[in-house]
Enzyme design. Structure first.
Site, mmCIF file in Angstrom:
data_model
loop_
_atom_site.group_PDB
_atom_site.id
_atom_site.type_symbol
_atom_site.label_atom_id
_atom_site.label_comp_id
_atom_site.label_asym_id
_atom_site.label_seq_id
_atom_site.Cartn_x
_atom_site.Cartn_y
_atom_site.Cartn_z
ATOM 1 C CE1 TYR A 49 -4.121 -1.731 -0.020
ATOM 2 C CE2 TYR A 49 -3.154 -3.104 1.698
ATOM 3 C CZ TYR A 49 -4.151 -2.876 0.767
ATOM 4 O OH TYR A 49 -5.180 -3.767 0.616
ATOM 5 C CG ASN A 112 -12.384 -2.613 1.135
ATOM 6 O OD1 ASN A 112 -11.504 -3.299 1.668
ATOM 7 N ND2 ASN A 112 -12.107 -1.629 0.293
ATOM 8 C CG HIS A 115 -5.599 -5.458 -2.882
ATOM 9 N ND1 HIS A 115 -5.445 -4.097 -2.974
ATOM 10 C CD2 HIS A 115 -4.710 -5.999 -3.762
ATOM 11 C CE1 HIS A 115 -4.481 -3.830 -3.854
ATOM 12 N NE2 HIS A 115 -4.028 -4.972 -4.349
ATOM 13 C CD GLU A 126 -0.936 -4.344 -6.082
ATOM 14 O OE1 GLU A 126 -1.841 -5.142 -6.374
ATOM 15 O OE2 GLU A 126 -1.145 -3.142 -5.822
HETATM 16 N N1 UDP Z 1 -9.204 2.677 2.683
HETATM 17 C C1 UDP Z 1 -9.754 3.112 3.879
HETATM 18 N N2 UDP Z 1 -10.305 4.380 3.935
HETATM 19 C C2 UDP Z 1 -10.332 5.207 2.857
HETATM 20 C C3 UDP Z 1 -9.771 4.769 1.656
HETATM 21 C C4 UDP Z 1 -9.224 3.484 1.586
HETATM 22 O O1 UDP Z 1 -9.746 2.387 4.863
HETATM 23 O O2 UDP Z 1 -10.843 6.330 2.972
HETATM 24 C C5 UDP Z 1 -8.606 1.329 2.608
HETATM 25 C C6 UDP Z 1 -9.538 0.296 1.993
HETATM 26 O O3 UDP Z 1 -9.291 -0.953 2.654
HETATM 27 C C7 UDP Z 1 -9.052 0.246 0.563
HETATM 28 C C8 UDP Z 1 -7.548 0.431 0.745
HETATM 29 O O4 UDP Z 1 -7.446 1.378 1.802
HETATM 30 O O5 UDP Z 1 -9.378 -0.976 -0.059
HETATM 31 C C9 UDP Z 1 -6.812 0.960 -0.464
HETATM 32 O O6 UDP Z 1 -7.460 2.105 -0.959
HETATM 33 P P1 UDP Z 1 -7.664 2.323 -2.534
HETATM 34 O O7 UDP Z 1 -8.138 3.711 -2.734
HETATM 35 O O8 UDP Z 1 -6.425 1.902 -3.254
HETATM 36 O O9 UDP Z 1 -8.879 1.333 -2.873
HETATM 37 P P2 UDP Z 1 -8.928 -0.069 -3.646
HETATM 38 O O10 UDP Z 1 -7.872 -0.046 -4.702
HETATM 39 O O11 UDP Z 1 -8.705 -1.144 -2.603
HETATM 40 O O12 UDP Z 1 -10.312 -0.129 -4.230
HETATM 41 MG MG MG Z 2 -5.883 0.492 -4.682
#
Ligand code: UDP
Ligand code: MG
Length: 150
Positions: A49, A112, A115, A126
């Protein structure tokens, strides 16, 4: 063929959703080429991340992902990166469409379930972060000749 990295997060694993999630990708016609069950070390979570390290939610994200074992996978198929992002749904499960994994199984953005890589470049990075090249299996699925038009 294209590949992407997918991870069932600790909440998804503890809620018994691994089988359902694997099944959804299998039914779509995607091919699993690597998988491992693991509790991730802090360094790999930060690397996974890295674009979010300076964000306010990063400490809670790290705690969440390190809160239990995860199920790491590599899936293969034509255009698999964008297909898998559609199958998992929007980041916030409250906005994710019904029928998507996050839309069907989640409520909070910070829990959620799953990933998946967001671009072919992220997927390559990754996959290499979590798997050695020799851990990726090359094989033909018996239905490939009828699944694809060409
Ligand atoms: N996340 C969170 N709060 C936020 C945004 C993201 O807890 O406001 C977490 C959530 O688990 C998310 C991960 O950080 O899946 C990575 O964020 P990203 O924006 O990359 O979303 P993704 O690619 O997982 O859809
Ligand atoms: Mg992401």
């Amino acid at each position: 063929m294209d590949r992407t990295f997918v991870m069932v997060k600790p909440d998804g694993l503890q809620r018994g959703l691994v089988g359902e999630i694997v099944s959804r990708f299998e039914r779509k016609g995607l091919k699993i080429v690597a998988a491992r069950f693991e509790k991730l070390p802090e360094s790999r979570v930060s690397d996974q991340y890295r674009e979010h390290i300076s964000k306010p939610f990063f400490p809670s994200l790290k705690q969440y992902i390190m809160g239990g074992p995860v199920f790491l996978m590599v899936w293969e198929g034509r255009n698999v990166v964008s297909i898998v992002r559609k199958v998992i749904g929007a980041t916030n499960p409250q906005e994710a469409a019904p029928g998507t994994i996050r839309g069907d199984y989640g409520i909070d953005i910070g829990r959620n379930v799953i990933h998946a890589s967001d671009s072919p470049e992220s997927a390559a990075r990754e996959i290499a972060l979590h798997f050695k090249p020799e851990e990726l299996c090359t094989y033909t699925r018996i239905d490939e000749s009828v699944l694809y038009e060409y």
